[in-house]
Scaffold this motif. Structure first.
Motif, short mmCIF file in Angstrom:
data_model
loop_
_atom_site.label_atom_id
_atom_site.label_comp_id
_atom_site.label_asym_id
_atom_site.label_seq_id
_atom_site.Cartn_x
_atom_site.Cartn_y
_atom_site.Cartn_z
N MET A 65 26.47 58.29 119.40
CA MET A 65 26.75 56.45 118.84
C MET A 65 25.31 55.88 117.94
SD MET A 65 26.66 53.25 120.64
CE MET A 65 25.14 53.37 121.69
N GLN A 66 24.03 56.99 118.33
CA GLN A 66 22.61 56.25 117.34
C GLN A 66 22.68 56.84 116.17
OE1 GLN A 66 20.74 53.83 118.39
NE2 GLN A 66 20.69 54.15 120.62
N GLN A 103 25.70 57.53 114.28
CA GLN A 103 26.47 57.12 113.67
C GLN A 103 25.81 55.96 113.63
OE1 GLN A 103 30.72 56.59 115.34
NE2 GLN A 103 30.40 59.14 114.83
N TRP A 104 24.99 54.92 114.06
CA TRP A 104 24.77 54.17 114.16
C TRP A 104 23.99 53.28 112.87
CZ3 TRP A 104 20.54 50.19 115.73
CH2 TRP A 104 21.33 48.97 114.88
N LYS A 105 22.70 54.52 112.74
CA LYS A 105 22.25 53.78 111.80
C LYS A 105 22.02 54.10 110.42
CE LYS A 105 18.71 55.93 114.87
NZ LYS A 105 17.30 56.66 115.26
N ALA A 130 25.43 53.50 109.71
CA ALA A 130 26.77 51.86 109.50
C ALA A 130 25.75 51.19 108.40
CB ALA A 130 26.93 51.63 110.43
N LYS A 174 29.88 46.83 110.83
CA LYS A 174 30.66 48.63 111.06
C LYS A 174 29.51 48.92 112.02
CE LYS A 174 31.91 52.70 109.24
NZ LYS A 174 33.05 52.48 107.67
N LYS A 175 28.14 48.10 112.46
CA LYS A 175 27.71 48.83 113.07
C LYS A 175 27.97 48.38 115.33
CE LYS A 175 23.35 49.24 111.23
NZ LYS A 175 22.15 48.80 110.79
N THR A 176 28.72 47.43 114.53
CA THR A 176 29.31 46.16 116.16
C THR A 176 30.40 47.09 116.51
OG1 THR A 176 28.51 43.90 115.28
CG2 THR A 176 30.32 44.32 116.96
N ILE A 226 31.14 50.08 115.92
CA ILE A 226 30.11 51.74 116.67
C ILE A 226 30.54 51.64 118.29
CG2 ILE A 226 29.03 53.43 116.24
CD1 ILE A 226 29.40 52.86 113.31
N LYS A 227 29.42 50.68 117.88
CA LYS A 227 28.69 50.27 118.96
C LYS A 227 29.95 49.71 120.38
CE LYS A 227 25.96 47.90 121.66
NZ LYS A 227 25.40 48.50 122.78
N TYR A 235 32.32 52.90 121.64
CA TYR A 235 31.58 54.64 121.91
C TYR A 235 31.14 53.90 123.33
CZ TYR A 235 31.14 57.99 118.87
OH TYR A 235 30.85 58.85 117.64
#
Length: 139
Positions: free
Chosen positions: A43-44, A46-48, A50, A55-57, A59-60, A63
């Motif tokens: 998650m971390q 992919q979050w970085k 994004a 998109k970050k929301t 992904i979070k 996960y």
């Protein structure tokens, strides 16, 4: 004529079986912990990478949902472990159902009652008609 029907398999709780089940529960819990850590790491990562806030929301949320599933499995496992530790030796624990083949012929009574296969420390000790007072079908 042969027919296929279901038979319940029950294991008699012995000290050896309890120890095996406890170690299986602990192994499963460690595996779930590893999966949770791996999901957090992914998650971390992919979050970085994004590029947008939505998109970050997304992904979070995705996960977090998977992590929550693992946490729930771990809680169920912990509950089952606590129940197992309280069960007295000799308790019959239902594990699964298997298909059995039974021979029937004209004039035979229809096999309406299911059978139970009782296993103790890996050895079939008894095959019997299913009891109607199935009070020991725990865990």
């Amino acid at each position: 004529m042969r027919i296929i029907k279901k038979a319940a398999v029950k294991h008699v709780l012995t000290e050896k079986m309890r120890d095996t089940m406890i170690s299986d529960f602990h192994r499963d819990q460690k595996q779930l912990d590893k999966e949770i850590e791996q999901l957090r790491f992914q998650m971390q990562k992919q979050w970085k990478t994004a590029d947008t806030g939505w998109k970050k929301t997304e992904i979070k949320d995705r996960y977090d949902k998977e992590i929550e599933k693992r946490k729930e499995k771990k809680q169920r496992s912990e509950f089952q472990l606590s129940q197992l530790e309280q069960l007295p030796l000799g308790t019959e624990i239902g594990s699964k159902e298997v298909d059995v083949i039974e021979e029937v012929a004209e004039g035979d009574e229809w096999p309406s009652r299911n059978q139970e296969i009782i296993v103790q420390d890996g050895i079939v000790t008894q095959i019997r008609n299913k009891r109607s007072d199935d009070e020991n079908g725990m865990v």
